[in-house]
Scaffold this active site. Structure first.
Site, PDB file in Angstrom:
ATOM      1  N   TYR A 126       8.941   0.703  -4.261  1.00  0.00           N
ATOM      2  CA  TYR A 126       7.477   0.699  -4.247  1.00  0.00           C
ATOM      3  C   TYR A 126       6.923   1.870  -5.057  1.00  0.00           C
ATOM      4  O   TYR A 126       5.964   1.712  -5.829  1.00  0.00           O
ATOM      5  CB  TYR A 126       6.998   0.780  -2.802  1.00  0.00           C
ATOM      6  CG  TYR A 126       5.512   0.633  -2.617  1.00  0.00           C
ATOM      7  CD1 TYR A 126       4.868  -0.574  -2.886  1.00  0.00           C
ATOM      8  CD2 TYR A 126       4.742   1.701  -2.143  1.00  0.00           C
ATOM      9  CE1 TYR A 126       3.498  -0.709  -2.694  1.00  0.00           C
ATOM     10  CE2 TYR A 126       3.376   1.562  -1.940  1.00  0.00           C
ATOM     11  CZ  TYR A 126       2.760   0.354  -2.221  1.00  0.00           C
ATOM     12  OH  TYR A 126       1.405   0.226  -2.028  1.00  0.00           O
ATOM     13  N   LYS A 160       4.538   1.619  -8.334  1.00  0.00           N
ATOM     14  CA  LYS A 160       3.209   2.222  -8.398  1.00  0.00           C
ATOM     15  C   LYS A 160       3.110   3.277  -9.492  1.00  0.00           C
ATOM     16  O   LYS A 160       2.048   3.437 -10.120  1.00  0.00           O
ATOM     17  CB  LYS A 160       2.843   2.822  -7.035  1.00  0.00           C
ATOM     18  CG  LYS A 160       2.577   1.778  -5.959  1.00  0.00           C
ATOM     19  CD  LYS A 160       1.426   0.851  -6.332  1.00  0.00           C
ATOM     20  CE  LYS A 160       0.989  -0.030  -5.166  1.00  0.00           C
ATOM     21  NZ  LYS A 160      -0.138  -0.925  -5.508  1.00  0.00           N
ATOM     22  N   ASN A 173      -5.291  -5.722  -6.985  1.00  0.00           N
ATOM     23  CA  ASN A 173      -4.951  -5.121  -5.704  1.00  0.00           C
ATOM     24  C   ASN A 173      -3.626  -5.637  -5.147  1.00  0.00           C
ATOM     25  O   ASN A 173      -3.066  -5.051  -4.237  1.00  0.00           O
ATOM     26  CB  ASN A 173      -6.084  -5.402  -4.705  1.00  0.00           C
ATOM     27  CG  ASN A 173      -5.802  -4.859  -3.324  1.00  0.00           C
ATOM     28  OD1 ASN A 173      -5.648  -3.649  -3.140  1.00  0.00           O
ATOM     29  ND2 ASN A 173      -5.709  -5.740  -2.339  1.00  0.00           N
ATOM     30  N   ALA A 214      -4.619   4.189   4.019  1.00  0.00           N
ATOM     31  CA  ALA A 214      -5.789   3.407   4.425  1.00  0.00           C
ATOM     32  C   ALA A 214      -5.332   2.425   5.496  1.00  0.00           C
ATOM     33  O   ALA A 214      -4.454   1.602   5.249  1.00  0.00           O
ATOM     34  CB  ALA A 214      -6.393   2.670   3.233  1.00  0.00           C
ATOM     35  N   ASP A 224      -0.307 -16.676  -7.021  1.00  0.00           N
ATOM     36  CA  ASP A 224       0.926 -15.896  -7.053  1.00  0.00           C
ATOM     37  C   ASP A 224       0.912 -15.112  -8.359  1.00  0.00           C
ATOM     38  O   ASP A 224       1.019 -15.697  -9.444  1.00  0.00           O
ATOM     39  CB  ASP A 224       2.132 -16.834  -6.990  1.00  0.00           C
ATOM     40  CG  ASP A 224       3.468 -16.116  -7.099  1.00  0.00           C
ATOM     41  OD1 ASP A 224       3.481 -14.889  -7.324  1.00  0.00           O
ATOM     42  OD2 ASP A 224       4.508 -16.786  -6.971  1.00  0.00           O
ATOM     43  N   VAL A 225       0.750 -13.805  -8.274  1.00  0.00           N
ATOM     44  CA  VAL A 225       0.578 -13.001  -9.486  1.00  0.00           C
ATOM     45  C   VAL A 225       1.857 -12.880 -10.315  1.00  0.00           C
ATOM     46  O   VAL A 225       1.833 -12.295 -11.401  1.00  0.00           O
ATOM     47  CB  VAL A 225       0.032 -11.594  -9.150  1.00  0.00           C
ATOM     48  CG1 VAL A 225      -1.371 -11.685  -8.579  1.00  0.00           C
ATOM     49  CG2 VAL A 225       0.976 -10.852  -8.203  1.00  0.00           C
ATOM     50  N   ASP A 259      -5.457 -14.609  -3.144  1.00  0.00           N
ATOM     51  CA  ASP A 259      -4.435 -14.101  -2.235  1.00  0.00           C
ATOM     52  C   ASP A 259      -3.288 -15.097  -2.231  1.00  0.00           C
ATOM     53  O   ASP A 259      -3.461 -16.271  -2.578  1.00  0.00           O
ATOM     54  CB  ASP A 259      -4.990 -13.928  -0.814  1.00  0.00           C
ATOM     55  CG  ASP A 259      -4.217 -12.890  -0.011  1.00  0.00           C
ATOM     56  OD1 ASP A 259      -4.713 -11.758   0.117  1.00  0.00           O
ATOM     57  OD2 ASP A 259      -3.116 -13.212   0.464  1.00  0.00           O
TER      58      ASP A 259
END
Length: 266
Positions: free
Chosen positions: A174, A178, A108, A207, A81-82, A53
């Protein structure tokens, strides 16, 4: 099994050892969202997990909680950090060091926000795309290289969103990211099949988790919830159950797919 009344979540499903002994990495896994629920479900199914995370404090708290419940030998964590290729590599190194093998990568990590396109800045656009799509690309690329070179196969599960299919005001960045995750999933799956690797994605609608409440108005949440066929939002663990399915052997002939985890169709 008795059906739950409309608007009522079903009973929690116990683990069945579906991922026993497997080494897994889950990004954005701290806290109570889909990533955290996925980490817990993987551990309940017998996996050994590395949590990642961007929030170091929250990550350590999640690691401590899960380690106390499932054993410190089965849980590790590393802030990542992706958007940084070196940090992604270090993350995958850790699962191999701690658990001896890398079998599953769950991408994720993502970043949202609300802004009408006419008011959106380049910085807003770039940041959401770099984390949500670019991060998934970097983690998938790193995983596929290791799976290819090891020759042992593996699984990648990406977290997309129904906004990649359907429009929502203020979500152009966003939604574009996606939709890109969906396309990346399909293309990567065709390439990775040659060395026995499967790549799939889940596409949740709504969710509920604490972070979502902080960044979304009550009015919008009520509107989105009212559109769901079951009259409720999904529990994060219900999304995690589908990720478990995609990570395990019951989906052995499934690759390049994006599964809509929603009670209404796009």
């Amino acid at each position: 099994m008795t059906a739950s009344p409309l608007g009522t979540p079903p009973p929690y499903v116990p683990g069945h050892g579906l991922l026993a002994g497997r080494g897994a990495v889950i990004t954005a896994a701290a806290g109570a969202g889909i990533g955290g629920a996925t980490a817990r479900r993987f551990l309940e199914e017998g996996a050994r997990v590395v949590l990642s995370d961007a929030h170091a404090r929250r990550l350590k708290e999640s690691e401590a909680e899960l380690a106390a419940e499932f054993g410190a030998d089965r849980v590790a964590s590393l802030p990542c950090d992706v958007t940084d290729e070196n940090q992604v590599a270090a993350l995958l190194d850790l699962v191999e060091e701690r658990h001896g093998r890398l079998d599953v990568v769950v991408n994720n990590a993502g970043l949202g926000g609300t802004s009408d396109l006419v008011d959106m800045t380049d910085a807003q656009w770039d940041k959401v795309l770099d984390v949500t799509l670019g991060g998934t690309f970097r983690c998938t690329r790193a995983a596929l290289r290791r799976f290819r070179d090891s020759g042992t196969g593996g699984v990648v599960v990406n977290n997309a969103s129904v906004v990649g299919w359907r429009a929502q005001k203020g979500q152009a960045h966003y939604a574009a990211a996606k939709a890109g995750v969906m396309a990346l999933t399909r293309c990567a799956a065709l390439e990775a099949a040659a060395y026995g690797v499967r790549v799939n994605a889940v596409s949740p609608s709504l969710a509920m988790h604490p972070h979502l409440v902080k960044v979304t108005t009550p009015e919008l949440l009520a509107e989105l919830t009212s559109q769901e066929a079951f009259g409720r939002y999904a529990e994060p663990w219900e999304i995690a159950n589908v990720i478990v399915f995609l990570a395990g052997d019951y989906s052995s002939y499934l690759t390049g797919e994006v599964l809509s985890v929603s009670s209404r169709h796009p």
